[in-house]
Design an enzyme around this catalytic site. Structure first.
Site: not given
Ligand code: ADP
Ligand code: AMP
Length: 250
Positions: A26, A139, A172, A183
């Site tokens: 995302k 990541r 993280r 999660r």
């Molecule tokens: P989210 O915001 O949904 O938690 P991220 O955008 O942070 O996910 O992506 C999670 C991990 O996967 C990161 O290490 C990123 O570089 C990698 N990643 C994102 N999209 C892809 C893809 N299409 N293919 C392979 N790796 C990806």
């Molecule tokens: P993310 O960066 O989206 O992976 O979120 C990291 C953490 O933040 C999650 O595991 C939750 O603990 C908290 N969090 C983020 N967005 C929300 C939301 N919309 N509602 C509740 N908790 C959230």
């Protein structure tokens, strides 16, 4: 990035949600969309991490829950969102990332936006759980700008440093296998109903997030093109209706 023409000739803002399990990509897609369409990127995860860094009472409350992979209470999230939506940049369109994550958040969002700022599309990034674990274990994130990298599939140009601002990347605290599985369970239990809710509202567009980043970008853009065309068609109908109504009153 492919060269599909940029379509902001519509003089209208996009209002979209990216939904999907943690690690589906995302944030990665949001960074591209923000630049391409000039959208305000609203990531509740990034906002919460900023609160934690500031060390205030809100951050303190969120910190433990985030480290355990649990959701932060709806009331706190909704207060944060209501405040964010008062900022002027959202008028140019917005992109929610990681919000809403519970049914209560989804319903409150629909209420707070009303019809004038209603969401036009919800893009669901679909990815299997096992792929998620390997994506999140590898990541590395920029604490400054939120950009995400991967030690294998999406490495920064210089090891350990953000390409955009040179900040040292971090692993993280919640990107460890135990918390990732927690999660994912929370996602299936509490966020899947949100996906179903938007499906019932006919807003959902499902995208295969297992493809390489550029390919996912292309799939997302194809969805948005369709959304913009539909929006344009409904605007034409509305303006035709209001024209014929004003003629009828002459
Ligand atoms: P989210 O915001 O949904 O938690 P991220 O955008 O942070 O996910 O992506 C999670 C991990 O996967 C990161 O290490 C990123 O570089 C990698 N990643 C994102 N999209 C892809 C893809 N299409 N293919 C392979 N790796 C990806
Ligand atoms: P993310 O960066 O989206 O992976 O979120 C990291 C953490 O933040 C999650 O595991 C939750 O603990 C908290 N969090 C983020 N967005 C929300 C939301 N919309 N509602 C509740 N908790 C959230």
């Amino acid at each position: 990035m492919h060269s599909m023409p940029y379509r902001r000739t519509l003089h209208q803002a996009l209002r979209i949600i990216l939904v999907g399990p943690p690690g589906a990509g995302k944030g990665t897609q949001a960074a591209t969309l923000r630049e391409r369409y000039g959208l305000a990127h609203i990531s509740t995860g990034d906002m919460l991490r900023e609160e934690v860094r500031r060390g205030g009472p809100l951050g303190e409350q969120a910190r433990t829950l985030m480290a355990e992979g649990k959701l932060v209470p709806d009331g706190l999230i909704l207060e944060m969102i209501a405040q964010r939506l008062t900022q002027p940049d959202v008028e140019k369109g917005f992109l929610f990332d990681g919000f809403p994550r519970s049914q209560a958040q989804a319903e409150a969002l629909v209420q707070v936006l009303g019809n004038a700022r209603r969401v036009q599309a919800v893009i669901q990034l679909d990815l299997a759980d096992e792929e998620i674990v390997s994506r999140l274990c590898g990541r590395r994130s920029c604490p400054q700008c939120g950009r995400a990298y991967h030690i294998v599939s999406n490495a920064p140009r210089q090891e350990g440093l953000c390409d955009a601002d040179g900040t040292a990347l971090v692993h993280r605290e919640d990107d460890n296998e135990t918390t990732i599985r927690k999660r994912l369970a929370v996602y299936h239990e509490q966020t899947q109903p949100v996906v179903d809710f938007f499906g019932q509202l006919n807003l959902l567009h499902k995208v295969d997030a297992s493809r390489p980043i550029e390919h996912v970008e292309h799939l997302v853009e194809q969805c948005l093109e369709k959304v913009l065309q539909k929006e344009m068609a409904s605007r034409r109908v509305l303006s035709r209706r209001s024209r014929s109504r004003s003629l009828a009153f002459r």
